[in-house]
Enzyme design. Structure first.
Site, short mmCIF file in Angstrom:
data_model
loop_
_atom_site.label_atom_id
_atom_site.label_comp_id
_atom_site.label_asym_id
_atom_site.label_seq_id
_atom_site.Cartn_x
_atom_site.Cartn_y
_atom_site.Cartn_z
CB SER A 182 9.18 12.54 -12.36
OG SER A 182 8.42 11.44 -11.77
CG HIS B 164 4.09 14.60 -12.55
ND1 HIS B 164 5.15 14.74 -11.21
CD2 HIS B 164 4.51 13.31 -12.89
CE1 HIS B 164 6.07 13.86 -11.35
NE2 HIS B 164 5.74 12.97 -12.43
#
Length: 400
Positions: free
Chosen positions: A172, A376
């Site tokens: 990320s 995620h």
């Protein structure tokens, strides 16, 4: 920013349950007893799992002091630097060790493993002249993390090990930092043997998670509120908050399910996280960040552009020589980059990932993790992460 949103909601819920902002010390002790893994620091986690760990301190060019956690290899072992996502910390790479942590796996395969941390998180609250109580301490975003924190970490690792290059794994925001550094200071491209980005995008035009709601926030009003409170830190590490999260999300089957559903709505559907993992996932998002860091991502969502921080027309003119903040030139990222993303990632969409890949000049791989539900956070916590992702990465590194 989605991680921030999810944890904030959980904390608010916990506060309502207890009717107070700070839980009683007895509650903290009780949480320590039932869930000691929530309160461990990286060296304690490594010791528990049977791995050696060192702590190294690095000084950035702008005088922040960073802590790097190292699982040392042999002198000839290739170094690999792991960089965590927004609001997180080095622990995220080893907290879910039952999934066969990629950091542990690489160490067992002969690598010298370094786990990075960034300014402002619980391991990096030191500066040569400023204290965390000073508002100026917190006036940074992932721009400074890439330009200074990542650069200093890379240089320290290479100087310490005597190697000329290292492998890089960014999750990320860790990937965003790499894009910033390599586009703004292109000399660092030659120091990267291979960049592996896990759910890391430079654009946010197609974000579908709860973080999209942040796009309606006005920066001027938000900053005015921060100026009044005098604090620019979000989600500071707190044992009382961890205790709240445990008793809200980890103390009953219904609480497990409710909190897991919140994470699913925020990050996307996953079939690789059990309800009992949710409190630990929340803690991994409690490293502490600057409000400017979160807002920089809001800016990306609002504009659809990968650009430097927008301080407003007048300040932009003074800093950048233009009323609009300049965009990062991704064509300057010449280091080899491998990109991995998930089917159900609500924080970084496939369209935005592929948009980045189309600009980067040296993409070695674009791989969608082969699982129907992979969100995620699954890059660090999925039960089958080893077979779905980590084994593939280990094999990829051996080709370099």
């Amino acid at each position: 920013m989605a991680w921030c949103v999810a944890v904030c909601i959980l904390v608010i819920t916990a506060t309502r349950v207890y009717g107070q902002k700070v839980v009683d010390e007895r509650v903290i002790q009780k949480a320590h007893h039932f869930a000691p893994e929530l309160f461990m620091k990286a060296p304690d986690r490594a010791e528990k799992d049977g791995y050696p760990m060192e702590t190294h301190y690095v000084l950035t060019d702008d005088d922040y002091v960073l802590a790097l956690h190292r699982i040392p290899g042999e002198e000839s072992s290739p170094p690999v630097l792991f960089q965590h996502g927004q609001t997180s910390m080095s622990d995220s790479w080893i907290a879910f060790s039952e999934n066969r942590s990629l950091a542990y796996q690489l160490w067992e395969n002969g690598y010298d493993v370094w786990l990075g941390n960034v300014r402002g998180n619980l391991y990096c609250k030191n500066h040569i002249t400023m204290k965390p109580s000073d508002p100026e301490f917190w006036k940074f975003s992932w721009h400074e993390m890439g330009m200074y924190d990542l650069a200093a970490s890379i240089d320290y690792i290479l100087n310490t090990t005597g190697h000329e290059q290292l492998f890089y794994v960014g999750h990320s925001m860790g990937g965003t930092m790499a894009y910033v550094l390599l586009s703004m200071r292109p000399e660092y491209n030659t120091k990267m043997r291979l960049v592996i980005n896990l759910s890391s995008s430079a654009f946010g035009s197609h974000v579908t998670s709860l973080s999209t709601y942040s796009g309606t926030i006005n920066w001027g009003l938000f900053k005015a509120y921060l100026d009044v409170t005098g604090s620019y830190e979000l989600l500071p590490y707190s044992e009382s908050t961890i205790a709240e999260l445990y008793f809200v999300c980890g103390n009953s089957t219904s609480a497990h399910a409710t909190c897991k559903n919140l994470f699913s709505q925020t990050f996307g559907k996953s079939d690789g996280v059990s309800e009992k993992d949710v409190p630990l996932l929340a803690v991994m998002g409690m490293g502490g960040i600057s409000a400017f860091t979160a807002w920089h991502y809001v800016q990306v969502v609002q504009t659809g552009k990968f650009q430097q921080f927008n301080f407003g027309p007048e300040e932009n003119q003074r800093r950048y020589g233009s009323r609009e903040p300049p965009e990062y030139n991704l064509k300057m990222v010449t280091a080899p980059v491998a990109i991995h993303y998930g089917y159900t990632d609500e924080h970084n969409s496939e369209k935005d990932i592929l948009r980045v890949a189309a600009i980067l000049p040296n993409v070695t791989e674009i791989r969608k993790v082969p699982a129907k539900y992979f969100n995620h956070l699954d890059f660090i916590s999925h039960k089958r992460a080893k077979e779905l992702l980590y084994d593939h990465i280990v094999n990829s590194l051996e080709e370099y």
